[in-house]
Design a protein around this motif. Structure first.
Motif, mmCIF file in Angstrom:
data_model
loop_
_atom_site.group_PDB
_atom_site.id
_atom_site.type_symbol
_atom_site.label_atom_id
_atom_site.label_comp_id
_atom_site.label_asym_id
_atom_site.label_seq_id
_atom_site.Cartn_x
_atom_site.Cartn_y
_atom_site.Cartn_z
ATOM 1 N N GLN A 1 0.318 4.115 1.103
ATOM 2 C CA GLN A 1 0.248 4.856 2.364
ATOM 3 C C GLN A 1 1.275 4.342 3.375
ATOM 4 O O GLN A 1 1.764 5.101 4.214
ATOM 5 C CB GLN A 1 -1.167 4.760 2.948
ATOM 6 C CG GLN A 1 -2.238 5.437 2.107
ATOM 7 C CD GLN A 1 -2.039 6.936 1.956
ATOM 8 O OE1 GLN A 1 -1.373 7.573 2.777
ATOM 9 N NE2 GLN A 1 -2.610 7.503 0.906
ATOM 10 N N TYR B 1 -4.937 1.711 -9.315
ATOM 11 C CA TYR B 1 -5.387 1.100 -8.059
ATOM 12 C C TYR B 1 -4.316 1.258 -6.982
ATOM 13 O O TYR B 1 -3.215 0.757 -7.126
ATOM 14 C CB TYR B 1 -5.687 -0.390 -8.282
ATOM 15 C CG TYR B 1 -6.286 -1.091 -7.071
ATOM 16 C CD1 TYR B 1 -7.652 -1.035 -6.825
ATOM 17 C CD2 TYR B 1 -5.476 -1.786 -6.177
ATOM 18 C CE1 TYR B 1 -8.209 -1.653 -5.720
ATOM 19 C CE2 TYR B 1 -6.019 -2.415 -5.069
ATOM 20 C CZ TYR B 1 -7.380 -2.349 -4.839
ATOM 21 O OH TYR B 1 -7.928 -2.966 -3.731
ATOM 22 N N ARG B 2 -4.652 1.987 -5.894
ATOM 23 C CA ARG B 2 -3.702 2.207 -4.786
ATOM 24 C C ARG B 2 -2.318 2.484 -5.339
ATOM 25 O O ARG B 2 -1.370 1.752 -5.106
ATOM 26 C CB ARG B 2 -3.688 1.015 -3.822
ATOM 27 C CG ARG B 2 -4.927 0.981 -2.982
ATOM 28 C CD ARG B 2 -4.959 0.113 -1.752
ATOM 29 N NE ARG B 2 -4.012 -0.932 -1.591
ATOM 30 C CZ ARG B 2 -4.319 -2.147 -1.106
ATOM 31 N NH1 ARG B 2 -5.579 -2.428 -0.802
ATOM 32 N NH2 ARG B 2 -3.412 -3.060 -0.917
ATOM 33 N N LYS C 1 -0.954 -6.602 -3.758
ATOM 34 C CA LYS C 1 -1.659 -5.561 -3.013
ATOM 35 C C LYS C 1 -2.907 -6.105 -2.317
ATOM 36 O O LYS C 1 -3.299 -5.596 -1.257
ATOM 37 C CB LYS C 1 -2.082 -4.420 -3.953
ATOM 38 C CG LYS C 1 -0.954 -3.587 -4.526
ATOM 39 C CD LYS C 1 -1.526 -2.492 -5.433
ATOM 40 C CE LYS C 1 -0.437 -1.641 -6.041
ATOM 41 N NZ LYS C 1 -0.972 -0.619 -6.977
ATOM 42 N N THR C 2 -3.547 -7.094 -2.914
ATOM 43 C CA THR C 2 -4.882 -7.502 -2.474
ATOM 44 C C THR C 2 -4.941 -8.882 -1.818
ATOM 45 O O THR C 2 -6.022 -9.363 -1.485
ATOM 46 C CB THR C 2 -5.841 -7.493 -3.680
ATOM 47 O OG1 THR C 2 -5.321 -8.354 -4.707
ATOM 48 C CG2 THR C 2 -5.985 -6.083 -4.251
ATOM 49 N N ASP D 1 0.848 -1.191 0.000
ATOM 50 C CA ASP D 1 0.000 0.000 0.000
ATOM 51 C C ASP D 1 0.886 1.244 0.000
ATOM 52 O O ASP D 1 1.790 1.354 0.826
ATOM 53 C CB ASP D 1 -0.894 -0.002 1.245
ATOM 54 C CG ASP D 1 -1.996 1.044 1.204
ATOM 55 O OD1 ASP D 1 -1.691 2.211 0.919
ATOM 56 O OD2 ASP D 1 -3.162 0.698 1.464
#
Length: 311
Positions: free
Chosen positions: A153, A183-184, A283-284, A151
């Motif tokens: 962030q 996406y992100r 990521k997921t 992510d």
């Protein structure tokens, strides 16, 4: 081969880096792994990627063998360490030095910064960055960076915690590909901050080990061109055959900087497929999270946290 500045280090490195994970996959025997590394260097690739945990250490061992016979002096050597505690990180750095058969590694990175607590563990008094700084003072490594694939962030949080501790990283590594933009996005959120701080940008998962290509939206060369068009110092490519090595060189030889309109036309091809992160499972899902599957690699939680819990 193109060569680019590595952030504020003053180093010039090849725009394509050789990924260490692939040189010890099941379909790559030792002879081929060494041949890939040496041929890449002979043709101008100078940036070598690796990690303490890749293929149980075999990736580092093979690269160490490949760098014998005068090849070490031709490359910028990087590896990654999973340990979050000072004790575990120190041990892993020394093991990597032994496997790679070197006295000093050019760049060592904190691997898999995936959780919001990771930066705090790294910068604890008894955290891994203390081990990195001691190793740098002892001449065991030259530069310090971090990686992550989860992510953007969390990358920004790592930079913030570093700044709060008066520390600036030399490099940061992250997924940069034609799906990420939708996406992100590390490209949209993290890359501008790294440019601002003049931190070397290392792109990875340009094709996500081939998963992106299954979307049937883009070609391998388009994937590499997109990542090269970003302000990356290095685009790290997974190479497990001589044909894939040729492909990486073809991408460099045919690369022409794209203007904004050209970039948007390329990204439009992946917009729908990328919208839910389906082709970026790092990521997921937790499938790519080796430290989640092997939490002992991280080492013990800080002593002061343990004392708080038992008080």
């Amino acid at each position: 081969m193109l060569y680019r500045e590595l952030g504020s280090t003053g180093e010039r490195v090849s725009a394509i880096g050789l990924g260490g994970w692939h040189i010890a996959l099941k379909n790559v025997d030792e002879e081929l792994g060494i041949r890939i590394v040496r041929t890449a260097i002979d043709r101008g690739i100078t940036f070598m990627d690796n990690s303490w945990d890749y293929n149980g250490g075999v990736s580092e061992t093979r690269m160490g063998k490949a760098l014998q016979g005068g090849y070490r002096d031709k490359v910028f050597l990087m590896t990654k360490i999973d340990g979050r505690s000072k004790q575990e990180a120190t041990k892993q750095i020394d093991e990597s030095l032994k496997r790679l058969q070197v006295d000093c590694i050019d760049l060592v990175q904190h691997h898999e910064i995936l959780r919001f607590e990771d930066p705090h563990r790294v910068f604890d008094e008894e955290g891994s960055n203390a081990a990195f700084i001691e190793a740098r003072q002892a001449g065991k490594l030259r530069y310090i960076g971090f990686t992550g694939h989860k992510d953007p962030q969390i990358h920004l949080h790592m930079l913030q915690v570093a700044a709060e501790n008066g520390f600036k990283f030399d490099t940061a590594q992250m997924p940069l590909n034609v799906m990420d933009a939708h996406y992100r996005s590390f490209a949209k959120l993290v890359v501008p901050e790294l440019v601002k701080q003049n931190i070397g940008i290392l792109g990875m998962k340009t094709m996500a080990n081939g998963i992106l290509l299954r979307s049937n939206t883009v070609t391998p060369i388009e994937c590499l061109h997109y990542a090269l068009n970003l302000p990356t110092s290095v685009v790290i490519a997974g190479i497990d055959s001589m044909e894939i090595l040729d492909q990486a060189f073809e991408a460099v030889q045919t690369f022409q900087p794209m203007d904004e309109q050209q970039e948007q036309l390329l990204l439009a091809k992946t917009a729908e497929a990328a919208s839910r992160g389906e082709y970026e499972p790092f990521k997921t899902s937790s499938i790519f999270d080796s430290t989640a599957q092997n939490p002992d690699w991280l080492g013990k939680e800080p002593e002061r946290i343990q004392q708080l819990m038992s008080a």
